[in-house]
Design a protein around this motif. Structure first.
Motif, PDB file in Angstrom:
ATOM      1  N   LYS A   7     -30.127  85.755  37.047  1.00  0.00           N
ATOM      2  CA  LYS A   7     -30.366  84.787  38.127  1.00  0.00           C
ATOM      3  C   LYS A   7     -30.305  83.354  37.593  1.00  0.00           C
ATOM      4  CE  LYS A   7     -33.122  87.811  40.992  1.00  0.00           C
ATOM      5  NZ  LYS A   7     -34.506  88.144  41.319  1.00  0.00           N
ATOM      6  N   ILE A   8     -30.827  83.150  36.411  1.00  0.00           N
ATOM      7  CA  ILE A   8     -30.783  81.798  35.837  1.00  0.00           C
ATOM      8  C   ILE A   8     -29.344  81.425  35.458  1.00  0.00           C
ATOM      9  CG2 ILE A   8     -31.537  80.402  33.857  1.00  0.00           C
ATOM     10  CD1 ILE A   8     -34.282  81.870  34.228  1.00  0.00           C
ATOM     11  N   ALA A   9     -28.618  82.413  34.911  1.00  0.00           N
ATOM     12  CA  ALA A   9     -27.211  82.150  34.553  1.00  0.00           C
ATOM     13  C   ALA A   9     -26.425  81.702  35.786  1.00  0.00           C
ATOM     14  CB  ALA A   9     -26.588  83.396  33.943  1.00  0.00           C
ATOM     15  N   LYS A  10     -26.721  82.300  36.920  1.00  0.00           N
ATOM     16  CA  LYS A  10     -26.035  81.951  38.162  1.00  0.00           C
ATOM     17  C   LYS A  10     -26.345  80.518  38.609  1.00  0.00           C
ATOM     18  CE  LYS A  10     -23.876  85.457  40.499  1.00  0.00           C
ATOM     19  NZ  LYS A  10     -22.657  85.176  41.277  1.00  0.00           N
ATOM     20  N   ARG A  11     -27.372  79.939  38.016  1.00  0.00           N
ATOM     21  CA  ARG A  11     -27.713  78.550  38.339  1.00  0.00           C
ATOM     22  C   ARG A  11     -27.534  77.647  37.115  1.00  0.00           C
ATOM     23  NH1 ARG A  11     -29.382  78.255  43.213  1.00  0.00           N
ATOM     24  NH2 ARG A  11     -30.097  76.120  42.989  1.00  0.00           N
ATOM     25  N   THR A  12     -26.698  78.107  36.203  1.00  0.00           N
ATOM     26  CA  THR A  12     -26.421  77.323  34.996  1.00  0.00           C
ATOM     27  C   THR A  12     -24.974  76.850  35.039  1.00  0.00           C
ATOM     28  OG1 THR A  12     -28.018  78.608  33.716  1.00  0.00           O
ATOM     29  CG2 THR A  12     -26.306  77.453  32.470  1.00  0.00           C
ATOM     30  N   LEU A  13     -24.803  75.569  34.811  1.00  0.00           N
ATOM     31  CA  LEU A  13     -23.457  74.995  34.850  1.00  0.00           C
ATOM     32  C   LEU A  13     -22.995  74.711  33.421  1.00  0.00           C
ATOM     33  CD1 LEU A  13     -21.315  73.755  36.862  1.00  0.00           C
ATOM     34  CD2 LEU A  13     -22.405  71.561  36.380  1.00  0.00           C
ATOM     35  N   VAL A  14     -21.779  75.095  33.124  1.00  0.00           N
ATOM     36  CA  VAL A  14     -21.208  74.801  31.806  1.00  0.00           C
ATOM     37  C   VAL A  14     -19.968  73.938  32.027  1.00  0.00           C
ATOM     38  CG1 VAL A  14     -20.315  75.750  29.659  1.00  0.00           C
ATOM     39  CG2 VAL A  14     -22.012  77.043  30.983  1.00  0.00           C
ATOM     40  N   VAL A  15     -19.990  72.757  31.445  1.00  0.00           N
ATOM     41  CA  VAL A  15     -18.891  71.823  31.649  1.00  0.00           C
ATOM     42  C   VAL A  15     -18.014  71.859  30.406  1.00  0.00           C
ATOM     43  CG1 VAL A  15     -18.310  69.438  32.190  1.00  0.00           C
ATOM     44  CG2 VAL A  15     -20.470  70.411  33.024  1.00  0.00           C
ATOM     45  N   GLY A  16     -16.771  72.257  30.572  1.00  0.00           N
ATOM     46  CA  GLY A  16     -15.938  72.440  29.386  1.00  0.00           C
ATOM     47  C   GLY A  16     -14.470  72.166  29.632  1.00  0.00           C
ATOM     48  N   PRO A  41     -27.570  72.852  39.919  1.00  0.00           N
ATOM     49  CA  PRO A  41     -27.921  73.805  38.850  1.00  0.00           C
ATOM     50  C   PRO A  41     -29.310  73.521  38.290  1.00  0.00           C
ATOM     51  CG  PRO A  41     -26.243  72.239  38.100  1.00  0.00           C
ATOM     52  CD  PRO A  41     -26.485  71.952  39.553  1.00  0.00           C
ATOM     53  N   GLU A  42     -29.830  74.492  37.540  1.00  0.00           N
ATOM     54  CA  GLU A  42     -31.135  74.283  36.905  1.00  0.00           C
ATOM     55  C   GLU A  42     -30.974  73.811  35.476  1.00  0.00           C
ATOM     56  OE1 GLU A  42     -33.587  77.789  37.265  1.00  0.00           O
ATOM     57  OE2 GLU A  42     -33.334  77.729  39.442  1.00  0.00           O
ATOM     58  N   LEU A  43     -29.777  74.022  34.968  1.00  0.00           N
ATOM     59  CA  LEU A  43     -29.549  73.760  33.552  1.00  0.00           C
ATOM     60  C   LEU A  43     -28.074  73.428  33.398  1.00  0.00           C
ATOM     61  CD1 LEU A  43     -30.847  74.121  30.744  1.00  0.00           C
ATOM     62  CD2 LEU A  43     -30.304  76.547  30.896  1.00  0.00           C
ATOM     63  N   THR A  88     -18.268  92.160  37.739  1.00  0.00           N
ATOM     64  CA  THR A  88     -17.611  92.937  36.694  1.00  0.00           C
ATOM     65  C   THR A  88     -16.720  92.056  35.845  1.00  0.00           C
ATOM     66  OG1 THR A  88     -17.148  94.295  38.634  1.00  0.00           O
ATOM     67  CG2 THR A  88     -16.794  95.299  36.486  1.00  0.00           C
ATOM     68  N   THR A  89     -15.943  91.184  36.475  1.00  0.00           N
ATOM     69  CA  THR A  89     -14.977  90.439  35.675  1.00  0.00           C
ATOM     70  C   THR A  89     -15.669  89.440  34.738  1.00  0.00           C
ATOM     71  OG1 THR A  89     -14.648  88.914  37.506  1.00  0.00           O
ATOM     72  CG2 THR A  89     -13.044  90.668  37.288  1.00  0.00           C
ATOM     73  N   LEU A  90     -16.795  88.896  35.146  1.00  0.00           N
ATOM     74  CA  LEU A  90     -17.474  87.949  34.256  1.00  0.00           C
ATOM     75  C   LEU A  90     -18.505  88.635  33.370  1.00  0.00           C
ATOM     76  CD1 LEU A  90     -17.991  84.854  36.568  1.00  0.00           C
ATOM     77  CD2 LEU A  90     -16.050  85.449  35.138  1.00  0.00           C
ATOM     78  N   GLY A  91     -18.816  89.864  33.696  1.00  0.00           N
ATOM     79  CA  GLY A  91     -19.710  90.668  32.864  1.00  0.00           C
ATOM     80  C   GLY A  91     -20.984  89.949  32.474  1.00  0.00           C
ATOM     81  N   ALA A  92     -21.145  89.774  31.182  1.00  0.00           N
ATOM     82  CA  ALA A  92     -22.388  89.199  30.669  1.00  0.00           C
ATOM     83  C   ALA A  92     -22.389  87.674  30.726  1.00  0.00           C
ATOM     84  CB  ALA A  92     -22.593  89.666  29.234  1.00  0.00           C
ATOM     85  N   LYS A  93     -21.354  87.084  31.327  1.00  0.00           N
ATOM     86  CA  LYS A  93     -21.292  85.611  31.353  1.00  0.00           C
ATOM     87  C   LYS A  93     -21.202  85.078  32.769  1.00  0.00           C
ATOM     88  CE  LYS A  93     -18.831  85.628  27.023  1.00  0.00           C
ATOM     89  NZ  LYS A  93     -17.478  85.771  26.520  1.00  0.00           N
ATOM     90  N   PRO A  94     -22.219  85.314  33.538  1.00  0.00           N
ATOM     91  CA  PRO A  94     -22.123  84.926  34.960  1.00  0.00           C
ATOM     92  C   PRO A  94     -22.373  83.445  35.233  1.00  0.00           C
ATOM     93  CG  PRO A  94     -24.145  86.154  34.562  1.00  0.00           C
ATOM     94  CD  PRO A  94     -23.474  85.989  33.240  1.00  0.00           C
ATOM     95  N   TYR A  95     -22.586  82.641  34.187  1.00  0.00           N
ATOM     96  CA  TYR A  95     -22.804  81.225  34.434  1.00  0.00           C
ATOM     97  C   TYR A  95     -21.538  80.579  34.998  1.00  0.00           C
ATOM     98  CZ  TYR A  95     -21.215  81.783  29.653  1.00  0.00           C
ATOM     99  OH  TYR A  95     -20.539  82.202  28.539  1.00  0.00           O
ATOM    100  N   ILE A  96     -21.723  79.354  35.505  1.00  0.00           N
ATOM    101  CA  ILE A  96     -20.628  78.688  36.216  1.00  0.00           C
ATOM    102  C   ILE A  96     -19.943  77.687  35.300  1.00  0.00           C
ATOM    103  CG2 ILE A  96     -20.072  77.218  38.179  1.00  0.00           C
ATOM    104  CD1 ILE A  96     -22.755  78.361  39.388  1.00  0.00           C
ATOM    105  N   ARG A  97     -18.686  77.905  35.079  1.00  0.00           N
ATOM    106  CA  ARG A  97     -17.926  76.979  34.219  1.00  0.00           C
ATOM    107  C   ARG A  97     -17.018  76.109  35.066  1.00  0.00           C
ATOM    108  NH1 ARG A  97     -14.788  80.743  30.414  1.00  0.00           N
ATOM    109  NH2 ARG A  97     -14.187  78.768  29.444  1.00  0.00           N
TER     110      ARG A  97
END
Ligand code: SF4
Length: 351
Positions: A67-76, A16-18, A111-120
């Motif tokens: 595109k950046i969201a697609k390379r953003t990892l969220v650890v939760g 990821p980038e972030l 569609t299912t992730l809509g505005a939250k395409p980052y990776i959790r």
């Protein structure tokens, strides 16, 4: 399609980038491990109270942010431990990650992730596996099947989390539990020595050349996927292929015939005895069309409602599928090709 994306097509391990951490995630060993890894990689690390509160992703335009969201990892933490159903391939969706770094134009996550395409990714595996155990117990003595790739491509994230291996080994110990997942990535090494006890069906998503070349940037190549399938088969996993989305295109018969032929060359004889296929024709909703046109403005994906049949949705908006005549032609031809090359295979469904 976007030549820019094509030229960036990479099949390296995803970095990821972030990386964002929800504060509680750092109380779990998996959270700490990922934190350590992100530090070693020199990645920018941020803390967010909750993934829902991430609003300041970098990027000028919507497209850039995407595109950046697609390379953003969220650890939760996975809070919802009520699993979704996952027909027709399994009883339940087992959540270990949400989101994907791939750029498949047709992907329903748009569609299912809509505005939250980052990776959790989720660090509370004990909670997730306890819930899994309960679902298995409730249905005993029936076997319960879980799909781990409903909202992500977990193989592509495995080097970061190791979660899939944990689930594979958990399921290996369950007399009444079975796991399945599908991937477009070839990074299977760490899963080869998992004690799967043949309770996990490892599936690869495959397609005609035309589809892979035009609509699946950011994923492993066909050759990489089938090489990985060979390794997985040798490791004793039951193997499967999902041909999805099946797309009507010029030369589709040659394309799908070549696909089956190449699969036959790649699949070891023992695996051909217990091989499954799942066939899914391309479909889209009006919402999906709108999103795809924004995010992949040059896509060659055909999204013309007038060429499709409308299929009412039981729970939501309807979908546009191929008219019966085309759907039947696709189904019949591909079925024939499957049985010609793999007489003992099972076709689980065509939808
Ligand atoms: Fe979606 Fe799968 Fe492509 Fe990822 S690899 S973008 S989950 S279709």
């Amino acid at each position: 399609m976007s030549t820019q994306l094509m030229s960036h097509r990479h099949t390296q391990l995803f970095i990821p980038e972030l990386v964002y951490f929800e504060p509680n995630a750092l109380e779990y060993p998996k959270g700490q491990k990922i934190h350590e890894w992100a530090k070693q990689q020199g990645l920018p690390i941020r803390i967010t109270p909750s993934h829902n509160r991430i609003t300041n992703l970098p990027g000028e335009s919507e497209l850039e942010k995407y595109k950046i969201a697609k390379r953003t990892l969220v650890v939760g933490i996975r809070k919802t431990l009520k699993f979704d159903t996952s027909k027709p391939s399994a009883e339940y969706a087992l959540p270990i990650a949400t989101g994907c770094m791939g750029h498949c134009h047709y992907c329903y996550l748009q569609t299912t992730l809509g505005a939250k395409p980052y990776i959790r990714v989720y660090v509370n595996m004990d909670d997730i596996l306890n819930a899994t155990q309960q679902y298995i117990d409730e249905r005993a003595p029936e076997i319960t099947r879980f799909e781990a790739a409903c909202t992500s491509d977990p193989v592509g994230l495995e080097h970061i989390t190791g979660s899939l291996k944990e689930v594979v080994e958990f399921m290996g110990r369950q007399p009444l539990g079975r796991l399945r997942f599908v991937t477009k990535y070839h990074h299977v090494e760490s899963l080869l020595d998992a004690k799967h006890n043949k309770h996990t069906r490892f599936r690869f998503s495959v397609n005609a050349d035309y589809v892979i070349k035009n609509f699946e940037p950011g994923t492993s190549s066909f050759q990489e996927r089938i090489d990985a399938a060979g390794k997985v088969a040798k490791a004793g996993y039951p193997l499967g292929f999902i041909i999805a989305p099946i797309i009507w295109h010029e030369g589709w018969e040659e394309g799908y015939a070549a696909l089956l032929h190449r699969l036959k060359e790649a699949v070891p004889e023992e695996s051909a005895q217990d091989l499954t296929f799942e066939l899914i024709q391309h479909r889209f909703t009006k919402t999906a069309k709108r999103v795809i046109e924004l995010r992949y403005p040059k896509t060659k994906l055909e999204l013309d409602e007038t060429k499709r049949k409308y299929k009412w949705g039981r729970w939501g908006q309807g979908k546009y599928v191929y008219p019966d005549e085309q759907a039947d032609a696709l189904r019949e031809f591909i079925t024939e090709q499957i049985f010609e090359n793999f007489p003992k295979a099972n076709i689980d469904y065509f939808t």
